[in-house]
Scaffold this motif. Structure first.
Motif, mmCIF file in Angstrom:
data_model
loop_
_atom_site.group_PDB
_atom_site.id
_atom_site.type_symbol
_atom_site.label_atom_id
_atom_site.label_comp_id
_atom_site.label_asym_id
_atom_site.label_seq_id
_atom_site.Cartn_x
_atom_site.Cartn_y
_atom_site.Cartn_z
ATOM 1 N N PHE A 164 0.846 -1.202 0.000
ATOM 2 C CA PHE A 164 0.000 0.000 0.000
ATOM 3 C C PHE A 164 0.883 1.255 0.000
ATOM 4 O O PHE A 164 0.687 2.171 -0.793
ATOM 5 C CB PHE A 164 -0.910 -0.019 1.237
ATOM 6 C CG PHE A 164 -2.010 1.009 1.203
ATOM 7 C CD1 PHE A 164 -3.259 0.697 0.674
ATOM 8 C CD2 PHE A 164 -1.813 2.292 1.701
ATOM 9 C CE1 PHE A 164 -4.286 1.643 0.642
ATOM 10 C CE2 PHE A 164 -2.829 3.242 1.667
ATOM 11 C CZ PHE A 164 -4.067 2.909 1.140
ATOM 12 N N ARG A 165 1.880 1.250 0.893
ATOM 13 C CA ARG A 165 2.768 2.414 1.004
ATOM 14 C C ARG A 165 3.610 2.609 -0.259
ATOM 15 O O ARG A 165 3.842 3.743 -0.685
ATOM 16 C CB ARG A 165 3.680 2.265 2.228
ATOM 17 C CG ARG A 165 2.962 2.627 3.529
ATOM 18 C CD ARG A 165 3.855 2.435 4.733
ATOM 19 N NE ARG A 165 3.255 3.071 5.910
ATOM 20 C CZ ARG A 165 3.665 2.852 7.150
ATOM 21 N NH1 ARG A 165 4.654 1.997 7.392
ATOM 22 N NH2 ARG A 165 3.090 3.476 8.164
ATOM 23 N N LEU A 166 4.064 1.518 -0.851
ATOM 24 C CA LEU A 166 4.901 1.632 -2.050
ATOM 25 C C LEU A 166 4.145 2.284 -3.207
ATOM 26 O O LEU A 166 4.712 3.077 -3.954
ATOM 27 C CB LEU A 166 5.422 0.252 -2.478
ATOM 28 C CG LEU A 166 6.552 -0.341 -1.622
ATOM 29 C CD1 LEU A 166 6.857 -1.765 -2.063
ATOM 30 C CD2 LEU A 166 7.810 0.525 -1.695
ATOM 31 N N VAL A 167 2.839 1.947 -3.332
ATOM 32 C CA VAL A 167 2.038 2.530 -4.432
ATOM 33 C C VAL A 167 1.913 4.031 -4.251
ATOM 34 O O VAL A 167 2.203 4.809 -5.167
ATOM 35 C CB VAL A 167 0.640 1.879 -4.538
ATOM 36 C CG1 VAL A 167 -0.194 2.580 -5.618
ATOM 37 C CG2 VAL A 167 0.740 0.392 -4.867
ATOM 38 N N TRP A 168 1.479 4.484 -3.040
ATOM 39 C CA TRP A 168 1.280 5.937 -2.874
ATOM 40 C C TRP A 168 2.604 6.703 -2.892
ATOM 41 O O TRP A 168 2.668 7.845 -3.342
ATOM 42 C CB TRP A 168 0.410 6.285 -1.678
ATOM 43 C CG TRP A 168 0.908 6.021 -0.282
ATOM 44 C CD1 TRP A 168 0.443 5.084 0.589
ATOM 45 C CD2 TRP A 168 1.930 6.742 0.440
ATOM 46 N NE1 TRP A 168 1.116 5.152 1.789
ATOM 47 C CE2 TRP A 168 2.027 6.163 1.729
ATOM 48 C CE3 TRP A 168 2.764 7.814 0.133
ATOM 49 C CZ2 TRP A 168 2.926 6.608 2.705
ATOM 50 C CZ3 TRP A 168 3.668 8.269 1.095
ATOM 51 C CH2 TRP A 168 3.746 7.679 2.356
ATOM 52 N N MET A 169 3.677 6.065 -2.424
ATOM 53 C CA MET A 169 5.002 6.715 -2.488
ATOM 54 C C MET A 169 5.430 6.938 -3.943
ATOM 55 O O MET A 169 5.982 7.978 -4.294
ATOM 56 C CB MET A 169 6.058 5.856 -1.779
ATOM 57 C CG MET A 169 6.042 5.962 -0.277
ATOM 58 S SD MET A 169 7.337 4.893 0.416
ATOM 59 C CE MET A 169 6.901 4.946 2.161
#
Length: 403
Positions: free
Chosen positions: A315-320
């Motif tokens: 999840f974090r990798l996508v928004w980053m």
């Protein structure tokens, strides 16, 4: 009573924050400058359509406790159509939001520059500042913190644009005429498409269904979700209308965005109008800079079967990735026009497809039971589907210069 109402404010303001971005501000500015109050009816139509579709999305999220992309992945049984749907959704939402993110951050920068009067000198620095603020709020991964921050920004944005519109002392009879008298011609058709397209946003349907299940777990909460949706979308629509009304006060074709509008209003209505408008533009930019990567993360994780927990690595990798591209493109002044054109085509195709899929799912007793669509909800839904199809075809033709 007021305390209870605030306690039950949910994802609605985040949805409003998502559709009131710099793109919306620019489109509404151009509509007001070029057409005065005559296209307020298109904004009213957009608000009704948004309320109907977002209510369905919220109901689906609460009853099924799944995001829209998860439902699509599980409900489409044909492997070919499932892969096609996933590719189209990922293209439109993830690549599209990466393209629009640079515009969101640039919009926030324009607001800060108009506020401080320091044009271009600190553009890339402001881009990084906005990027860092968005990063911190998203990395915390706490829905309640994110919700409170965005509600505060949406209230600030709403007040800023409302005060700006009041300062221009508009003619109320002309506003009412513009609201309730549809005006459709070859001259304004592209602006009407843009006004509806920038308000009825495909990624908001995914964002809403995913966020409601963070806030509410029981079907008894549906009444709060419905109220939250209606109030927030009306508030967002009011912001768009205030921008059109403010821009209608300017009779100058040189105005192409809200920063130009801020400079144009200053000699007519004083420095305060410039400051209020600049604050509104900054808030519009930063709220969309937060919600666009968030929506992309929910869509990607739902489509690919990953965990949609806000603190999970995927999840974090996508928004980053989305946020990082936005900061980079905004800082170097990269004109990602081809990517944005691609995103427009994908979104133009996606809205009628998602609206049609949503209508299909909302009539399935196996998913929603007694909470499936009523006859009236279906009537409104199919009218909006028809409008979405018409606008989708028009927007694709527009991108390829066939319109």
């Amino acid at each position: 009573m007021i305390k209870n109402w605030f306690k039950n404010i949910g994802p609605g303001p985040l949805v409003a924050a998502a559709f009131i971005g710099p793109g919306t501000v620019t489109v509404c500015t151009i509509a007001g400058v070029n057409h005065g109050f005559t296209l307020l009816w298109a904004m009213l139509l957009s608000i009704v359509a948004t309320i109907v579709l977002q209510e369905m999305s919220a109901r689906l999220g609460i009853v099924s406790q799944k995001g829209l992309s998860e439902v699509i992945r599980t409900e489409i049984s044909n492997p070919f159509f499932k892969i096609l749907a996933v590719i189209l959704i990922l293209s439109a939402i993830v690549i599209g939001n990466a393209a629009y993110e640079a515009g969101n951050i640039s919009g926030g920068v324009l607001g800060l520059e108009a506020l401080t009067g320091s044009y271009s000198d600190y553009g890339s620095l402001w881009s990084i500042v906005i990027g860092v603020v968005a990063f911190v709020l998203l990395y915390i991964g706490n829905y309640k913190v994110l919700e409170k921050a965005l509600i505060a920004l949406v209230v600030m944005m709403s007040l800023a644009f409302l005060i700006t519109a009041i300062l221009t002392k508009p003619d109320l009879s002309q506003i009412l005429k513009g609201l309730f008298t549809p005006n459709f011609s070859d001259d304004n058709i592209l602006t009407v498409i843009a006004l509806v397209g920038t308000t009825v946003v495909p990624y908001n349907l995914f964002l809403h269904a995913s966020l409601v299940k963070e806030k509410w777990k029981n079907t008894s909460d549906l009444k709060y979700a419905r109220k939250d949706t209606i109030i927030a979308v009306l508030l967002g629509g009011m912001v768009s209308m205030c921008i059109i009304i403010s821009a209608a006060a300017i009779k100058d074709a040189q105005v192409t965005n809200a920063a130009d509008l801020a400079k144009g209003l200053e000699p007519l209505f004083g420095a305060y109008s410039k400051y209020f408008l600049s604050i509104g533009l900054f808030a519009a930019g930063i709220t969309s800079a937060i919600t666009a990567p968030l929506a992309a993360a929910y869509v990607a994780t739902g489509c690919l079967g990953w965990s949609s927990n806000m603190k999970s690595l995927h999840f974090r990798l996508v928004w980053m990735f989305i946020l990082g591209l936005g900061v980079l493109f905004s800082s170097i002044g990269f004109k990602s026009i081809e990517i944005i054109k691609f995103a427009q085509v994908a979104n133009g195709l996606l809205l009628p497809i998602i609206a049609g899929f949503l209508l299909w799912v909302m009539n399935k007793s196996s998913i929603l039971g007694k909470y499936k669509n009523s006859v009236i909800q279906n009537v409104f839904g199919f009218i909006i589907f028809g409008i979405a199809l018409f606008l989708g075809v028009k927007s694709v033709l527009k991108v390829f210069d066939l319109l």
